[in-house]
Each structure stands twice: as structure tokens, then as C-alpha cells.
Design a protein around this motif. Structure first.
Motif, mmCIF file in Angstrom:
data_model
loop_
_atom_site.group_PDB
_atom_site.id
_atom_site.type_symbol
_atom_site.label_atom_id
_atom_site.label_comp_id
_atom_site.label_asym_id
_atom_site.label_seq_id
_atom_site.Cartn_x
_atom_site.Cartn_y
_atom_site.Cartn_z
ATOM 1 N N ALA A 5 -44.948 110.100 -4.598
ATOM 2 C CA ALA A 5 -45.717 111.100 -3.868
ATOM 3 C C ALA A 5 -45.751 112.388 -4.670
ATOM 4 N N GLN A 28 -60.767 110.498 -3.741
ATOM 5 C CA GLN A 28 -61.019 110.015 -2.381
ATOM 6 C C GLN A 28 -62.223 109.086 -2.397
ATOM 7 N N MET A 71 -49.574 107.285 10.655
ATOM 8 C CA MET A 71 -50.126 107.543 9.328
ATOM 9 C C MET A 71 -50.588 106.275 8.622
ATOM 10 N N SER A 75 -53.870 105.860 5.921
ATOM 11 C CA SER A 75 -53.455 105.718 4.528
ATOM 12 C C SER A 75 -53.946 104.402 3.940
ATOM 13 N N TRP A 80 -56.060 110.468 2.260
ATOM 14 C CA TRP A 80 -54.895 111.212 1.804
ATOM 15 C C TRP A 80 -54.130 111.767 2.994
ATOM 16 N N CYS A 81 -52.801 111.818 2.870
ATOM 17 C CA CYS A 81 -51.936 112.371 3.912
ATOM 18 C C CYS A 81 -51.057 113.464 3.305
ATOM 19 N N ILE A 99 -47.803 103.101 3.940
ATOM 20 C CA ILE A 99 -48.351 104.385 3.504
ATOM 21 C C ILE A 99 -48.430 104.397 1.984
ATOM 22 N N ASP A 100 -49.601 104.739 1.471
ATOM 23 C CA ASP A 100 -49.839 104.773 0.030
ATOM 24 C C ASP A 100 -49.208 106.042 -0.546
ATOM 25 N N ARG A 103 -51.231 108.590 -2.502
ATOM 26 C CA ARG A 103 -52.128 109.475 -1.746
ATOM 27 C C ARG A 103 -51.346 110.271 -0.701
ATOM 28 N N LEU A 104 -50.139 110.637 -1.070
ATOM 29 C CA LEU A 104 -49.267 111.377 -0.170
ATOM 30 C C LEU A 104 -48.812 112.662 -0.851
ATOM 31 N N VAL A 125 -56.733 117.135 2.757
ATOM 32 C CA VAL A 125 -56.362 115.764 3.121
ATOM 33 C C VAL A 125 -56.902 115.433 4.507
ATOM 34 N N GLY A 248 -51.983 97.218 4.249
ATOM 35 C CA GLY A 248 -52.964 97.913 3.445
ATOM 36 C C GLY A 248 -53.977 96.960 2.863
#
Length: 292
Positions: A5, A28, A71, A75, A80-81, A99-100, A103-104, A125, A248
Motif C-alpha cells: 500500500a 483508475q 471495502m 476494491s 481506489w481506497c 482488498i487490492d 490501490r490502497l 479515491v 476479486g
């Protein structure tokens, strides 16, 4: 773990977040066409529309696992988070929820710039997760809520938030796997309640948070087994089977999960040394880390 992250820790929090905006917009690749934002399937039946909404805020009482579940859907869709003011946010647990981590964005210690950091992340995000500092003026809450609506972001607050669409909480839970004072934790069974703003009733469900295979799912949902009823494994023990370990897009990773409570099958005598090796393997059952 190959993924990582983005962590923002310098004093110029707002400046660093603004620098991230152009990078995030370039990467994105998913644009939501509606205000409905997919969440974890286990929570769909508890939410009024089966999803969370862009431009809305949600409260979660004392459960990082429920925060991660909310989340996970966005994700997995490529959104994005950002997480602000939660220094104990667990990356390993987040990855298990799907959760990716690429993209965190993490701002673990925003300090006096909490409002600036949270509002700036809302510009960059799709999902912003935060915990309120001890004292936040009502005017700051109103400004942040307006920014969330304007940017079509989703705000998830660990704690109370005066303008929440819904509040999620765990009313009670029990851990599985501990017998007569010893053993390994194999799953957490929780009673999850969701109260929606403007409604007089609360939706409740029994969920595994997680189950023995580290999956987050309703209790009543039976996971299919491979190889029948697991003959020779003892009463009620599951057969060894492949289990997906990530939520995912694409094909999930697969691993073999051994039965946790299985009675050992009778075996023929083995040459000296082989038996000790096999017994060592049996003793090294996997442990489950508690989340939230």
C-alpha cells in the motif's frame, strides 16, 4: 507479499495526497455508472439496496473486519481506497478480504491535518475510511460530508458519524476451535446487525467472520465438499479440498486446507524416522489470526 500500500507519513499530508491524484486518475480503469457501489456478498442482504452508495457515509462500531468487508467489493472492482487515522489497519487481513493493496492509500498519522487529509483523499479515491479524532467541530463534519457528496465518494467511519446512511455492528460472537482449553482458532461466528437511517427495524444475520477457510460468508451457506462425506476422517470432519483465498477479478489463488478436527486414520507401521516426520506434519496445523 509482493503488493504494497502507499503510506503517507510526512508532515505535508495534503500536498502528498494532491501529488497522488494524477497518478490515481491515470491508473483508475473502472468508472462506476451508478451511485450503487458493490460491497461484500455476505453483507448484501443486510443493506437496503444490497449495496453501499457513492456520496454516502456509513458507520461501523468497533470492528475492523466489517470495515474491510465493506471495502472489499469496491476494491475488487478497481476502485481506489484510502484509510486515514487508523495506524493499526492490518494489511495482511485486508488482503485476505480481497482488498487490492496496490490501490490502497494509508495516512496512519494525520495529526492536526485530519480534515485536510480526509477531504483531499475524497478528491482522489472512491472509498475513504477513517476514525474521528476526539474533538471535531460540527462545521468540519458538515464540510466533509458535503465534499463526499460532491465527489461521489463513499465514507466509512469506524465509530459514530451523525449523517450515516447505515450503522453496522457486531452484537455478539463466538470463536470455534478451542475444545477443553486448548487447540487452534478455526473460525469466528458473529451476529451482525445493520440499522438504516429512517427505518425502525434492524436487519440481522449470522456470519462467519471468518470461517475455518478464512472466508467471510453467511453461517447458513454450506461450502461444498470434495470427495463425499470425508470417509475415514472422523465424525463431522471435512474432506481436504481446494479453497479460494482471495476475492476479486480473475482466477483466485487456490490452496489445500487440511481438516482441523479430523481423527487420524489407522496406518500401517512405517520405517523408523518416517513416522516421526508424519507426526510432525500433523502437529503443525495452521493457525488463524483474529481480525476485528
Amino acid at each position: 507479499m509482493n503488493q504494497a500500500a502507499s503510506v503517507i507519513s510526512s508532515p505535508s499530508v495534503g500536498e502528498e495526497i494532491r501529488a497522488l491524484q494524477s497518478r490515481i486518475r491515470q491508473m483508475q480503469d473502472t468508472k462506476l455508472d451508478t451511485r450503487a457501489v458493490r460491497t461484500h456478498p455476505a453483507l448484501e442482504g443486510l443493506l437496503p439496496t444490497g449495496a453501499i452508495r457513492a456520496g454516502a457515509a456509513y458507520s461501523v462500531e468497533r470492528s475492523s473486519a466489517l470495515v474491510m468487508a465493506l471495502m472489499a467489493g469496491p476494491s475488487a472492482d478497481g476502485v481506489w481506497c484510502g484509510v486515514v487515522g487508523l495506524p493499526d489497519f492490518g494489511l495482511e487481513a485486508a488482503a485476505r478480504f480481497g482488498i487490492d493493496l496496490e490501490r490502497l492509500v494509508l495516512v496512519p498519522h494525520p495529526g492536526d491535518e485530519w480534515l485536510t487529509a480526509t477531504a483531499a483523499l475524497a478528491d482522489a479515491v472512491g472509498v475513504v475510511v477513517t476514525a474521528l479524532p476526539r474533538r471535531v467541530p460540527d462545521s468540519a463534519v458538515a464540510r466533509l460530508q458535503a465534499r463526499i457528496r460532491q465527489r461521489d465518494a463513499t465514507l466509512i467511519v469506524l465509530g459514530d458519524w451523525p449523517q450515516s446512511e447505515a450503522t453496522l455492528r457486531i452484537e455478539g460472537s463466538t470463536w470455534e476451535g478451542i475444545g477443553q482449553g486448548h487447540g487452534y482458532l478455526t473460525g469466528r461466528r458473529a451476529r451482525v446487525a445493520v440499522t438504516t437511517r429512517g427505518e425502525f427495524r434492524t436487519q440481522r444475520a449470522e456470519l462467519w467472520l471468518p470461517d475455518r477457510d478464512e472466508l467471510f460468508r453467511p453461517v447458513e451457506e454450506e461450502v461444498p465438499r470434495v470427495g463425499g462425506a470425508g470417509a475415514g476422517l472422523g465424525a463431522g470432519a471435512p474432506a481436504v479440498r481446494p479453497v479460494p483465498v482471495a476475492v476479486g477479478p480473475g482466477t483466485p489463488a487456490v490452496r489445500l486446507v487440511p481438516p482441523m478436527n479430523a481423527a487420524p486414520e489407522p496406518v500401517e507401521p512405517e520405517p523408523e524416522g518416517e513416522g516421526e516426520r508424519e507426526r510432525a506434519i500433523v502437529r503443525s496445523a495452521p493457525q488463524l489470526e483474529a481480525v476485528g
